[in-house]
Write an enzyme that holds these catalytic residues in place. Structure first.
Site, PDB file in Angstrom:
ATOM      1  N   LYS A  60       9.088   7.032  12.593  1.00 33.68           N
ATOM      2  CA  LYS A  60       9.451   7.123  11.170  1.00 33.68           C
ATOM      3  C   LYS A  60       8.985   8.478  10.642  1.00 33.68           C
ATOM      4  O   LYS A  60       7.797   8.685  10.404  1.00 33.68           O
ATOM      5  CB  LYS A  60       8.762   5.972  10.430  1.00 33.68           C
TER       6      LYS A  60
ATOM      7  N   ARG B  34      -6.035   4.033  12.723  1.00 36.58           N
ATOM      8  CA  ARG B  34      -5.935   2.645  12.299  1.00 36.58           C
ATOM      9  C   ARG B  34      -5.330   1.780  13.400  1.00 36.58           C
ATOM     10  O   ARG B  34      -4.587   2.253  14.254  1.00 36.58           O
ATOM     11  CB  ARG B  34      -5.143   2.524  11.004  1.00 36.58           C
TER      12      ARG B  34
ATOM     13  N   GLU C  14      -1.362  -3.089   9.492  1.00 36.29           N
ATOM     14  CA  GLU C  14      -2.437  -2.210   9.964  1.00 36.29           C
ATOM     15  C   GLU C  14      -3.789  -2.584   9.362  1.00 36.29           C
ATOM     16  O   GLU C  14      -3.858  -3.051   8.218  1.00 36.29           O
ATOM     17  CB  GLU C  14      -2.124  -0.758   9.553  1.00 36.29           C
TER      18      GLU C  14
ATOM     19  N   ARG D  95      -4.503   5.947  -4.842  1.00 34.46           N
ATOM     20  CA  ARG D  95      -5.282   6.803  -3.943  1.00 34.46           C
ATOM     21  C   ARG D  95      -4.375   7.747  -3.150  1.00 34.46           C
ATOM     22  O   ARG D  95      -4.753   8.877  -2.832  1.00 34.46           O
ATOM     23  CB  ARG D  95      -6.209   6.001  -3.041  1.00 34.46           C
TER      24      ARG D  95
ATOM     25  N   THR E   8       7.510  -2.637  -0.244  1.00 32.25           N
ATOM     26  CA  THR E   8       7.465  -2.027   1.091  1.00 32.25           C
ATOM     27  C   THR E   8       6.022  -2.036   1.604  1.00 32.25           C
ATOM     28  O   THR E   8       5.762  -2.324   2.775  1.00 32.25           O
ATOM     29  CB  THR E   8       7.985  -0.567   1.021  1.00 32.25           C
TER      30      THR E   8
ATOM     31  N   GLY F 260       6.699   9.750   6.210  1.00 34.02           N
ATOM     32  CA  GLY F 260       6.617   9.642   7.668  1.00 34.02           C
ATOM     33  C   GLY F 260       5.208   9.241   8.031  1.00 34.02           C
ATOM     34  O   GLY F 260       4.306  10.069   8.077  1.00 34.02           O
ATOM     35  N   ASP F 261       4.994   7.940   8.248  1.00 36.81           N
ATOM     36  CA  ASP F 261       3.610   7.476   8.418  1.00 36.81           C
ATOM     37  C   ASP F 261       3.509   6.396   9.478  1.00 36.81           C
ATOM     38  O   ASP F 261       2.623   5.554   9.438  1.00 36.81           O
ATOM     39  CB  ASP F 261       3.044   6.981   7.072  1.00 36.81           C
TER      40      ASP F 261
ATOM     41  N   THR G 104      10.095   8.771   0.979  1.00 36.60           N
ATOM     42  CA  THR G 104      11.163   7.805   1.246  1.00 36.60           C
ATOM     43  C   THR G 104      10.676   6.786   2.262  1.00 36.60           C
ATOM     44  O   THR G 104       9.665   6.995   2.937  1.00 36.60           O
ATOM     45  CB  THR G 104      12.410   8.520   1.794  1.00 36.60           C
TER      46      THR G 104
ATOM     47  N   ALA H 225       8.289   2.833  -5.256  1.00 33.22           N
ATOM     48  CA  ALA H 225       7.041   2.344  -5.848  1.00 33.22           C
ATOM     49  C   ALA H 225       5.976   3.432  -6.009  1.00 33.22           C
ATOM     50  O   ALA H 225       5.222   3.434  -6.982  1.00 33.22           O
ATOM     51  CB  ALA H 225       6.492   1.197  -5.011  1.00 33.22           C
ATOM     52  N   GLN H 226       5.909   4.389  -5.070  1.00 30.62           N
ATOM     53  CA  GLN H 226       4.828   5.394  -5.143  1.00 30.62           C
ATOM     54  C   GLN H 226       5.140   6.510  -6.139  1.00 30.62           C
ATOM     55  O   GLN H 226       4.240   7.259  -6.543  1.00 30.62           O
ATOM     56  CB  GLN H 226       4.609   6.065  -3.767  1.00 30.62           C
TER      57      GLN H 226
HETATM   58  P1  NAD Z   1       9.846   2.087  -1.696  1.00 24.55           P
HETATM   59  O1  NAD Z   1      10.617   1.275  -0.708  1.00 24.55           O
HETATM   60  O2  NAD Z   1       9.414   1.467  -2.970  1.00 24.55           O
HETATM   61  O3  NAD Z   1      10.678   3.407  -2.082  1.00 24.55           O
HETATM   62  C1  NAD Z   1      11.295   4.222  -1.126  1.00 24.55           C
HETATM   63  C2  NAD Z   1      12.491   4.898  -1.786  1.00 24.55           C
HETATM   64  O4  NAD Z   1      13.057   5.829  -0.845  1.00 24.55           O
HETATM   65  C3  NAD Z   1      13.593   3.925  -2.186  1.00 24.55           C
HETATM   66  O5  NAD Z   1      13.880   4.034  -3.568  1.00 24.55           O
HETATM   67  C4  NAD Z   1      14.790   4.377  -1.314  1.00 24.55           C
HETATM   68  O6  NAD Z   1      16.056   4.212  -1.963  1.00 24.55           O
HETATM   69  C5  NAD Z   1      14.449   5.845  -1.081  1.00 24.55           C
HETATM   70  N1  NAD Z   1      15.113   6.457   0.068  1.00 24.55           N
HETATM   71  C6  NAD Z   1      15.297   5.936   1.315  1.00 24.55           C
HETATM   72  N2  NAD Z   1      15.959   6.840   2.087  1.00 24.55           N
HETATM   73  C7  NAD Z   1      16.165   7.930   1.314  1.00 24.55           C
HETATM   74  C8  NAD Z   1      16.794   9.192   1.548  1.00 24.55           C
HETATM   75  N3  NAD Z   1      17.338   9.480   2.724  1.00 24.55           N
HETATM   76  N4  NAD Z   1      16.829  10.095   0.542  1.00 24.55           N
HETATM   77  C9  NAD Z   1      16.294   9.815  -0.676  1.00 24.55           C
HETATM   78  N5  NAD Z   1      15.695   8.632  -0.963  1.00 24.55           N
HETATM   79  C10 NAD Z   1      15.623   7.696   0.037  1.00 24.55           C
HETATM   80  O7  NAD Z   1       8.575   2.644  -0.890  1.00 24.55           O
HETATM   81  P2  NAD Z   1       7.205   3.245  -1.466  1.00 24.55           P
HETATM   82  O8  NAD Z   1       6.190   2.181  -1.625  1.00 24.55           O
HETATM   83  O9  NAD Z   1       7.484   4.162  -2.602  1.00 24.55           O
HETATM   84  O10 NAD Z   1       6.735   4.097  -0.205  1.00 24.55           O
HETATM   85  C11 NAD Z   1       7.459   5.266   0.161  1.00 24.55           C
HETATM   86  C12 NAD Z   1       7.007   5.707   1.538  1.00 24.55           C
HETATM   87  O11 NAD Z   1       5.653   6.178   1.473  1.00 24.55           O
HETATM   88  C13 NAD Z   1       7.017   4.602   2.585  1.00 24.55           C
HETATM   89  O12 NAD Z   1       7.583   5.123   3.775  1.00 24.55           O
HETATM   90  C14 NAD Z   1       5.569   4.249   2.791  1.00 24.55           C
HETATM   91  O13 NAD Z   1       5.310   3.776   4.083  1.00 24.55           O
HETATM   92  C15 NAD Z   1       4.915   5.601   2.550  1.00 24.55           C
HETATM   93  N6  NAD Z   1       3.523   5.561   2.125  1.00 24.55           N
HETATM   94  C16 NAD Z   1       2.690   6.506   2.621  1.00 24.55           C
HETATM   95  C17 NAD Z   1       1.373   6.550   2.237  1.00 24.55           C
HETATM   96  C18 NAD Z   1       0.494   7.621   2.754  1.00 24.55           C
HETATM   97  O14 NAD Z   1      -0.734   7.574   2.553  1.00 24.55           O
HETATM   98  N7  NAD Z   1       1.029   8.631   3.405  1.00 24.55           N
HETATM   99  C19 NAD Z   1       0.866   5.594   1.342  1.00 24.55           C
HETATM  100  C20 NAD Z   1       1.739   4.647   0.786  1.00 24.55           C
HETATM  101  C21 NAD Z   1       3.071   4.647   1.195  1.00 24.55           C
END
Ligand code: NAD
Length: 350
Positions: A241, A55, A66, A122, A94, A236-237, A211, A149-150
């Site tokens: 990070k 991406r 992105e 997805r 986020t 980690g994406d 996280t 959120a996820q």
């Molecule tokens: P979010 O901000 O809603 O939630 C993240 C949570 O992680 C928060 O509640 C926070 O308090 C917690 N957190 C932070 N540090 C922590 C730690 N050390 N230990 C325990 N909890 C901790 O974010 P989200 O929308 O749920 O997304 C989560 C992650 O997933 C993000 O990094 C996002 O970029 C990633 N993501 C990846 C994909 C993928 O396809 N791989 C898709 C969507 C989101």
């Protein structure tokens, strides 16, 4: 083609956030997640015919924006998505996203959709699809670290697609764990709120890390991970990070979506460029092995790839017909005479 038919093509169906939520309720969340996983699996099985590229990312100190394009030769799709871990503290998401499908033959868009909710669905469907093939047989318990959120989407997908019945929740912010437990009450899952990551992974055959923090974080250290587990590493994406200690990666068999993107963005950024990984589509097509034995640690180093968004948009387009859950957007200029674009603008001022 008549003029009316041409004008109809210029109107683009648009799925708003409201309509996406209605569609989820209309289809049912389990059926939505399972159906999405089937679409993703079908597209992963024809992986080789897609146009693929890492991406296009625009990084800043606070996050990343992105664009994620792909095409199967007949349909083109892209998603706009951001990742801003500090947004949440200011009352914002986020991750937010929207995306588009277009007809390759004409270049005309055929669907524009919100994708913040669709991305959560997805991502969860992809994680569960991968775990269905790699997690130890008979897995019933998942640790869910990061309850943002996820997290509920992930939990429900693992229940619907992998048969998980117990989720052990942990977040550094107890309010997030309370929120997730509240939202998942009544889902049929047994929920165990935990006060540390160590406690959360006790007895779990699947560990999901989800996280958000823009740093090389260590959510799991090597001594926490026993043999035989499946790790679903979501958070980690992005360059700089990550969530897992490097030693875990060295003990694991690593499965990825698209190596050129994962090596830049995933946990893999911690390892040398030539570290061997398996592309998950090859497990589906039988050209590479998945889990070989009960002691092996399998790691899905998830970053999210364009084909998953393409599949998700295809799923929405196919399930939208006859629902009325969309608006027709006047997105494309459509003069009666295609060469008279200027004349159309002038007539609008008359
Ligand atoms: P979010 O901000 O809603 O939630 C993240 C949570 O992680 C928060 O509640 C926070 O308090 C917690 N957190 C932070 N540090 C922590 C730690 N050390 N230990 C325990 N909890 C901790 O974010 P989200 O929308 O749920 O997304 C989560 C992650 O997933 C993000 O990094 C996002 O970029 C990633 N993501 C990846 C994909 C993928 O396809 N791989 C898709 C969507 C989101």
């Amino acid at each position: 083609m008549t003029q009316t038919e041409a004008s109809d093509l210029a109107l683009v169906p648009f799925v708003s956030v409201d309509n996406m939520m209605r569609l989820v309720h209309r289809i049912g969340i389990d059926a939505f997640l399972t159906g999405l996983a089937n679409y993703i699996e079908a597209d992963f099985r024809r992986w080789e015919l897609f146009d693929k590229t890492p991406r296009v990312a625009s990084h800043s100190a606070e996050g990343v924006i992105e664009l994620m394009p792909t095409s199967d030769g007949e349909v083109y799709g892209f998603k706009y998505v951001n990742g801003h871990p500090k947004n949440m503290k200011k009352g914002r998401q986020t991750v937010t996203a929207f995306g588009l499908l277009a007809d390759v033959a004409t270049g005309y868009p055929v669907l524009l959709s919100e994708m913040t909710i669709l991305t959560a669905l997805r991502t969860a469907a992809t994680s569960a699809l991968v775990a269905r093939h790699l997690a130890p047989k008979g897995a019933t318990t998942m640790a869910m670290i990061g309850n943002g959120a996820q997290s509920e989407f992930q939990s429900l997908a693992f229940r619907a697609i992998c048969g998980i019945d117990t989720v052990r929740l942990y977040d550094i912010d107890p309010a997030a764990t309370e929120k997730a437990a509240r939202n998942l009450a009544g889902s049929g899952l047994t929920l165990v709120p935990c006060t540390s990551a160590e406690a959360a992974i006790e007895g779990a055959q699947i560990i999901t890390t989800c996280t958000a923090d823009k740093q090389y974080a260590t959510i799991l250290t090597d001594n926490m991970v026993g043999s035989g587990v499946h790790i679903n590493a979501i958070g980690g994406d992005c360059p700089g990070k990550t969530e897992l200690h490097q030693d875990i990666l060295l003990r694991s068999d690593i499965f990825v979506e698209y190596p050129p993107q994962t090596r830049i963005e995933g946990e893999l950024q911690q390892l040398p460029e030539d570290h061997a990984v398996t592309e998950f589509w090859q497990v589906l097509t039988g050209t590479a092995p998945g889990r070989r034995d009960a002691r092996q640690i399998t790691l899905f180093d998830s970053v999210g790839f364009a084909i998953e968004d393409f599949s998700a948009l295809r799923f929405v387009r196919d399930h939208l017909r006859d629902t009325g859950l969309y608006d027709q957007l006047d997105l494309l200029a459509d003069p009666d005479d295609p060469r008279d674009l200027f004349g159309m603008v002038m007539r609008a001022g008359a």
